[in-house]
Design an enzyme around this catalytic site. Structure first.
Site, mmCIF file in Angstrom:
data_model
loop_
_atom_site.group_PDB
_atom_site.id
_atom_site.type_symbol
_atom_site.label_atom_id
_atom_site.label_comp_id
_atom_site.label_asym_id
_atom_site.label_seq_id
_atom_site.Cartn_x
_atom_site.Cartn_y
_atom_site.Cartn_z
ATOM 1 N N ALA A 22 57.387 17.496 63.349
ATOM 2 C CA ALA A 22 57.798 17.122 64.807
ATOM 3 C C ALA A 22 57.427 15.904 65.442
ATOM 4 O O ALA A 22 57.894 15.571 66.195
ATOM 5 C CB ALA A 22 57.826 18.638 65.394
ATOM 6 N N PHE A 33 55.862 21.440 68.302
ATOM 7 C CA PHE A 33 55.352 22.719 68.589
ATOM 8 C C PHE A 33 54.012 23.136 68.973
ATOM 9 O O PHE A 33 53.724 23.470 69.951
ATOM 10 C CB PHE A 33 55.746 23.713 67.226
ATOM 11 C CG PHE A 33 56.978 24.198 67.076
ATOM 12 C CD1 PHE A 33 58.061 24.216 68.087
ATOM 13 C CD2 PHE A 33 57.315 25.085 65.937
ATOM 14 C CE1 PHE A 33 59.272 24.817 67.866
ATOM 15 C CE2 PHE A 33 58.703 25.490 65.680
ATOM 16 C CZ PHE A 33 59.652 25.519 66.842
ATOM 17 N N GLN A 99 60.974 18.211 58.018
ATOM 18 C CA GLN A 99 60.908 19.495 58.555
ATOM 19 C C GLN A 99 61.623 19.589 59.675
ATOM 20 O O GLN A 99 62.032 20.551 60.407
ATOM 21 C CB GLN A 99 59.619 20.015 59.014
ATOM 22 C CG GLN A 99 58.444 19.945 57.532
ATOM 23 C CD GLN A 99 57.086 20.189 58.023
ATOM 24 O OE1 GLN A 99 56.651 21.225 58.315
ATOM 25 N NE2 GLN A 99 56.377 19.151 57.983
ATOM 26 N N HIS A 117 63.932 22.298 56.327
ATOM 27 C CA HIS A 117 64.484 23.379 57.471
ATOM 28 C C HIS A 117 65.625 23.514 57.864
ATOM 29 O O HIS A 117 65.993 24.171 59.085
ATOM 30 C CB HIS A 117 63.276 23.333 58.423
ATOM 31 C CG HIS A 117 61.878 23.598 58.232
ATOM 32 N ND1 HIS A 117 60.716 23.431 58.883
ATOM 33 C CD2 HIS A 117 61.362 24.357 56.870
ATOM 34 C CE1 HIS A 117 59.636 23.884 58.069
ATOM 35 N NE2 HIS A 117 60.031 24.325 57.102
ATOM 36 N N CYS A 125 79.285 31.529 60.258
ATOM 37 C CA CYS A 125 79.464 32.669 60.686
ATOM 38 C C CYS A 125 78.556 33.639 59.682
ATOM 39 O O CYS A 125 78.734 33.395 58.363
ATOM 40 C CB CYS A 125 80.964 33.155 60.572
ATOM 41 S SG CYS A 125 81.172 34.941 61.181
ATOM 42 N N CYS A 128 81.649 36.098 58.042
ATOM 43 C CA CYS A 128 82.729 35.320 57.442
ATOM 44 C C CYS A 128 82.562 34.362 56.713
ATOM 45 O O CYS A 128 82.214 33.173 57.030
ATOM 46 C CB CYS A 128 83.799 35.034 58.428
ATOM 47 S SG CYS A 128 84.329 36.574 59.568
ATOM 48 N N SER A 192 51.607 19.237 61.500
ATOM 49 C CA SER A 192 50.356 19.813 61.603
ATOM 50 C C SER A 192 49.969 20.633 59.967
ATOM 51 O O SER A 192 49.077 20.935 60.168
ATOM 52 C CB SER A 192 50.766 20.998 62.511
ATOM 53 O OG SER A 192 51.440 21.855 62.230
#
Ligand code: CNA
Length: 256
Positions: A22, A33, A99, A117, A125, A128, A192
């Site tokens: 990130a 995060f 990620q 990720h 769905c 379905c 991290s």
């Protein structure tokens, strides 16, 4: 060691790859995060991306993640995304293992992106089989304050992002491990290294004996002691690499 030496290392590596987190997108205005201004300081990120909670209350996910995931049309790749795409174009980088779930490597022009990720690239769905909605279509619905729903059963669709409590996409993970094992150099950028199994990927490069890792992260990581080089500031390091690339292209044009 200087960034100039790092660029020399990248350009002379036989098989260089990057693992990104990130942190490479904070320069694009997307909070991480666990960094200094990370989302963990402000909101319950684990609840937003929790699969069991999503099944109970998908509206919570869409409301909380809308400013992050469903406004990506307003986010531009950072110098890190741009330089990684350029390194690939020049033949210096084999793959980006990411990620991230913000599609910015693709937007910057990287071709070989392994999203371990998952990705919001499509929505599906949970009930379905075969129902899919594109990111663009889902984003328009979410931006209008509504929920993307299955045309068959009406259930709210889920993005193909891996939530906490879900298995990682097996094919992407095995491809990432394969690239890591082949790498003699892995750039570990803006992560991290606390989320597993992603955090163990650089170990496959190290365990080959000849592979080395270079970490660029502005907080300590559990693998710093195993890195041949550590830098702090992604913007500064990649700003300089960009200049070295420009010099390299100029020299190549002049036939030096
Ligand atoms: P993380 O745990 O938030 O770590 C990010 C790291 O980057 C932190 O250690 C920061 O200190 C560091 N960092 C931030 N900005 C910079 C900078 N400019 N220079 C140097 N270092 C910097 O994120 P990880 O990727 O390690 O954790 C994995 C999670 C985060 C994945 O499941 C992602 O999906 C999830 N995530 C993704 C995004 C995104 O796609 N942009 C955003 C937020 C969270």
């Amino acid at each position: 060691m200087s960034v100039e030496e790092l660029f020399a290392k990248i350009s002379s590596a036989k098989y260089c790859t990057a693992l990104t987190g990130a942190g490479v997108s904070t320069l694009s205005g997307i909070p991480d995060f666990r960094g200094k201004n990370g989302l963990y300081n402000e909101m319950d990120a684990e609840k937003i991306f929790d699969i069991e909670y999503f099944k109970k209350d998908p509206a919570f996910f869409y409301k909380a993640s809308a400013p992050l995931i469903y406004s990506l049309d307003k986010k531009e790749p950072s110098v890190v995304h741009i330089v990684l795409a350029e390194l690939e174009r020049l033949g210096f980088l084999k793959a980006v293992i990411t990620q991230n779930i913000d599609l910015l490597h693709e937007k910057a022009g990287s071709k070989k992106v392994i999203e371990i990720h998952g990705s919001p690239g499509f929505h599906y769905c949970l009930r379905c089989a075969g129902v899919r909605m594109s990111y663009d279509e889902a984003a328009l619905i979410v931006q209008a304050g509504e929920l993307p729903a299955c045309p068959n059963c009406g259930k709210v669709l889920k993005p193909a992002i891996t939530f906490f409590g879900e298995m990682l996409p097996a094919e992407a993970l095995s491809e990432a491990v394969d690239h890591a094992q082949k790498s003699d150099l892995m750039l570990v950028l803006g992560t991290s290294l606390t989320v597993y199994p992603a955090a163990s990927i650089p170990r496959y490069t190290l365990s080959q004996g000849k592979g080395e890792i270079v970490i660029v992260n502005n907080m300590p990581t559990p693998l710093d002691h195993m890195a041949s080089l550590c830098f702090d500031d992604l913007g500064e390091v990649f700003g300089k690499i960009k200049e070295f690339i420009e010099e390299f292209i100029e020299e190549t044009k002049q036939g030096k």
